[in-house]
Design an enzyme around this catalytic site. Structure first.
Site, PDB file in Angstrom:
ATOM      1  CB  ILE A 212      -0.596   0.437   1.522  1.00 62.10           C
ATOM      2  CG1 ILE A 212      -1.750  -1.441   1.751  1.00 62.10           C
ATOM      3  CG2 ILE A 212      -2.072   1.108   0.935  1.00 62.10           C
ATOM      4  CD1 ILE A 212      -2.802  -1.276   0.157  1.00 62.10           C
TER       5      ILE A 212
ATOM      6  CG  HIS B 176     -13.290   5.749  14.920  1.00 65.57           C
ATOM      7  ND1 HIS B 176     -12.726   6.985  15.459  1.00 65.57           N
ATOM      8  CD2 HIS B 176     -12.785   5.377  16.310  1.00 65.57           C
ATOM      9  CE1 HIS B 176     -12.278   7.078  16.538  1.00 65.57           C
ATOM     10  NE2 HIS B 176     -11.669   6.071  16.720  1.00 65.57           N
TER      11      HIS B 176
ATOM     12  CG  ASP C  70      -8.494   8.603  18.715  1.00 63.74           C
ATOM     13  OD1 ASP C  70      -9.163   7.625  17.494  1.00 63.74           O
ATOM     14  OD2 ASP C  70      -9.001   8.779  19.577  1.00 63.74           O
TER      15      ASP C  70
ATOM     16  CD  GLU D 252     -14.186   4.266  19.044  1.00 56.66           C
ATOM     17  OE1 GLU D 252     -13.696   3.726  19.750  1.00 56.66           O
ATOM     18  OE2 GLU D 252     -13.545   5.641  19.123  1.00 56.66           O
TER      19      GLU D 252
ATOM     20  CG  HIS E 229      -9.888  11.585  23.079  1.00 54.00           C
ATOM     21  ND1 HIS E 229     -10.342  10.505  23.823  1.00 54.00           N
ATOM     22  CD2 HIS E 229      -9.493  10.358  22.157  1.00 54.00           C
ATOM     23  CE1 HIS E 229     -10.839   9.808  22.817  1.00 54.00           C
ATOM     24  NE2 HIS E 229     -10.027  10.064  22.279  1.00 54.00           N
TER      25      HIS E 229
ATOM     26  CG  ASP F  23       2.590  -1.820   3.045  1.00 58.79           C
ATOM     27  OD1 ASP F  23       1.763  -1.792   2.414  1.00 58.79           O
ATOM     28  OD2 ASP F  23       3.591  -2.459   3.386  1.00 58.79           O
TER      29      ASP F  23
END
Ligand code: TRP
Ligand code: CA
Ligand code: ZN
Length: 321
Positions: A48, A129, A141, A175, A291, A310
């Site tokens: 990838i 998510h 995230d 999520e 976060h 990958d």
């Protein structure tokens, strides 16, 4: 940044492991020409291109910046993220479905993409998510998992891959509000559909800036697949322990679906032994911006993102061929 170099060497190192995985998984379907008795070797997973994954990350960052700095549930930034992913998948020949739900008084969306073909009674499913927290753009995230799963799906199309099993991909909403989108999806799957899912692979935080290499220790076959990929790179992994059940694989696991995935760590601290093994900084969190508003474009380790992108393709190919 010499992204393509690390991508290439990773791919070369994985060839040995790919051969090991596929010898026992000889496929006679899809690639066998009519009248030929000789079994066909399963197709090897492609490398990838991490530059493509990074390009998706930069689009997610731009979307956040244009929409108040985040891509959280119920916001325009979330919807723009979904439209971006859906547009790429539709152009690549996927059958996409947007699944709506309500959470905290706001409309949420899951995006499901099916690759036409394969045995409909055996589904290999990979997901990530797509929402961020409202504090920031959510690049590690979880634009990282979202982008790697997207680029793997696009590679399926580029390679005109004809897997034995049916491939499905998903990008989950809400999520961060408590696995809301994935829970809604699993709850609304008829039991007969649920039992066709032979594996759900989850990718949530896969490019942490001070990365660890964690493999979910749920289903043994899926766990072995990711470990084989990493042994091909000569990298030791550890079982994922930073809060079991804290991502979208949990509702699948609770419904009896075999699950797995990889993870590079959130707010836990990297130990001296882990820094020895993986590099990076001991005594510091795997992701100091977890976060937080600084989970933006620069909050990514490119090598970890490349390896894990990958790994997504390696597992999707290896488990579906
Ligand atoms: N899912 C969490 C989040 O989005 C992060 C997280 C914590 C996680 N522990 C995990 C993800 C274990 C995967 C596996 O904030
Ligand atoms: Ca790569
Ligand atoms: Zn999160």
């Amino acid at each position: 940044m010499r992204l393509s170099l690390s991508g290439r060497s990773a791919a070369a190192a994985v060839i040995a492991a790919t051969a090991l995985l596929t010898t026992s998984a000889i496929s006679t379907a899809a690639t066998g020409s009519p009248g030929t008795a000789a079994p066909q070797r399963a197709a090897a997973a492609p490398d990838i291109p991490v530059a493509n994954v990074k390009a998706h990350l930069s689009q997610f960052q731009s979307i956040a910046s244009a929409n108040g700095g985040n891509r959280a549930h119920g916001t325009a930034g979330y919807k723009a993220s979904l439209d971006y992913v859906k547009g790429k998948l539709d152009a690549a020949g996927f059958t996409t479905t947007v699944q709506q739900f309500t959470s905290s008084g706001r409309t949420g969306y899951n995006l499901i993409a099916d690759w036409p073909g394969g045995d409909a009674n055996q589904v290999i499913f990979a997901g990530a998510h797509l929402d961020s927290v409202s504090r920031g753009a959510g690049i590690n995230d979880n634009a990282s998992g979202s982008a790697a799963v997207l680029e793997t799906a696009l590679a399926v199309s580029r390679e005109k891959y004809k897997p034995t099993k049916h491939l499905r991909f998903a990008w989950w909403g809400a999520e961060e509000l408590g696995l809301v989108g994935s829970t809604y999806h699993v709850r609304n799957l008829p039991a007969a559909e649920r039992s066709k899912i032979k594996g759900y692979l989850n990718f949530d935080m896969i490019g942490s800036p001070n990365p660890g290499y964690f493999v979910y220790d749920d289903d043994p076959t899926i766990e072995r697949t990711f470990k084989a990929y990493y042994s091909g790179l000569n990298i030791g992994t550890e079982p994922e322990r930073e809060g079991d059940g804290r991502s979208d694989h949990a509702p699948f696991k609770n419904a009896g679906v075999p699950v797995g995935g990889v993870f590079t760590g959130a707010s836990n601290t990297k130990s001296a032994a882990q820094a020895q093994k993986w590099g990076g900084t001991a005594g510091q969190a795997f992701d100091r911006c977890y976060h937080a508003s600084c989970d933006s474009s620069s909050n990514i380790n490119n090598t970890a993102l490349d390896r894990n992108s990958d790994a997504v393709a390696y597992a999707v190919w290896g488990l579906s061929s």
